[in-house]
Design a protein around this motif. Structure first.
Motif, mmCIF file in Angstrom:
data_model
loop_
_atom_site.group_PDB
_atom_site.id
_atom_site.type_symbol
_atom_site.label_atom_id
_atom_site.label_comp_id
_atom_site.label_asym_id
_atom_site.label_seq_id
_atom_site.Cartn_x
_atom_site.Cartn_y
_atom_site.Cartn_z
ATOM 1 N N GLU A 15 0.903 -1.379 -0.353
ATOM 2 C CA GLU A 15 -0.175 -0.027 -0.034
ATOM 3 C C GLU A 15 0.946 1.277 0.051
ATOM 4 O O GLU A 15 0.540 2.282 -0.762
ATOM 5 N N MET A 16 2.009 1.381 0.810
ATOM 6 C CA MET A 16 2.782 2.247 0.686
ATOM 7 C C MET A 16 3.597 2.730 -0.560
ATOM 8 O O MET A 16 3.751 3.836 -0.945
ATOM 9 N N GLY A 17 4.026 1.464 -0.993
ATOM 10 C CA GLY A 17 4.568 1.670 -2.336
ATOM 11 C C GLY A 17 3.765 1.950 -3.651
ATOM 12 O O GLY A 17 4.209 2.677 -4.444
ATOM 13 N N LEU A 18 2.626 1.434 -3.715
ATOM 14 C CA LEU A 18 1.658 1.727 -4.746
ATOM 15 C C LEU A 18 1.039 2.817 -4.643
ATOM 16 O O LEU A 18 0.611 3.589 -5.685
ATOM 17 N N GLY A 19 0.237 3.206 -3.422
ATOM 18 C CA GLY A 19 -0.935 4.387 -3.677
ATOM 19 C C GLY A 19 -0.331 5.475 -2.547
ATOM 20 O O GLY A 19 -1.226 6.209 -2.177
ATOM 21 N N SER A 20 0.886 5.971 -2.260
ATOM 22 C CA SER A 20 1.145 6.980 -1.349
ATOM 23 C C SER A 20 1.665 8.043 -1.939
ATOM 24 O O SER A 20 2.092 7.926 -3.216
ATOM 25 N N ASN A 21 1.563 9.125 -0.954
ATOM 26 C CA ASN A 21 2.399 10.371 -1.335
ATOM 27 C C ASN A 21 3.645 10.175 -1.967
ATOM 28 O O ASN A 21 4.568 9.401 -1.263
ATOM 29 N N PRO A 22 4.335 10.829 -2.759
ATOM 30 C CA PRO A 22 5.748 10.925 -2.935
ATOM 31 C C PRO A 22 6.692 11.353 -1.840
ATOM 32 O O PRO A 22 7.935 10.822 -1.957
ATOM 33 N N ASP A 23 6.270 11.997 -1.025
ATOM 34 C CA ASP A 23 6.650 12.445 0.367
ATOM 35 C C ASP A 23 7.339 10.950 0.928
ATOM 36 O O ASP A 23 8.381 11.078 1.710
ATOM 37 N N VAL A 24 6.472 9.918 0.911
ATOM 38 C CA VAL A 24 6.826 8.581 1.754
ATOM 39 C C VAL A 24 8.259 8.100 1.140
ATOM 40 O O VAL A 24 8.980 7.652 1.873
ATOM 41 N N THR A 25 8.435 8.303 -0.409
ATOM 42 C CA THR A 25 9.596 7.897 -1.127
ATOM 43 C C THR A 25 10.984 8.548 -0.324
ATOM 44 O O THR A 25 11.814 7.933 -0.068
ATOM 45 N N GLU A 26 10.640 9.988 -0.204
ATOM 46 C CA GLU A 26 11.372 10.947 0.388
ATOM 47 C C GLU A 26 12.172 10.237 1.802
ATOM 48 O O GLU A 26 13.379 10.245 2.189
ATOM 49 N N VAL A 27 11.016 10.144 2.494
ATOM 50 C CA VAL A 27 11.135 9.583 4.036
ATOM 51 C C VAL A 27 12.159 8.158 4.126
ATOM 52 O O VAL A 27 13.079 8.306 4.831
ATOM 53 N N VAL A 28 11.691 7.331 3.281
ATOM 54 C CA VAL A 28 12.383 6.229 3.105
ATOM 55 C C VAL A 28 13.756 6.195 2.591
ATOM 56 O O VAL A 28 14.678 5.797 3.290
ATOM 57 N N ARG A 29 13.958 7.123 1.397
ATOM 58 C CA ARG A 29 15.186 7.267 1.050
ATOM 59 C C ARG A 29 16.183 8.121 2.153
ATOM 60 O O ARG A 29 17.479 7.713 2.388
#
Length: 58
Positions: A15-29
């Motif tokens: 769910e996090m990978g498919l339908g999340s806000n791009p900000d989540v990607t930055e937090v993970v990075r």
């Protein structure tokens, strides 16, 4: 100095990978970068458990 490799693995939900806000990607990075930085520092200063070689810092 001897060349070596550092790597990291991070897991996220579908769910996090498919339908999340791009900000989540930055937090993970950022979290992954922070974890790798800690390991690189530990390796440089010789604070890793065996069988890691001693650090490079005099």
């Amino acid at each position: 100095m001897v060349k070596s490799k550092v790597a990291g693995i991070t897991t996220i939900t579908n769910e996090m990978g498919l339908g999340s806000n791009p900000d989540v990607t930055e937090v993970v990075r950022q979290g992954l970068a922070r974890s790798l930085a800690v390991r690189v520092d530990q390796a440089f200063f010789g604070n890793l458990p065996a069988p890691a070689p001693p650090g490079s810092c005099p």
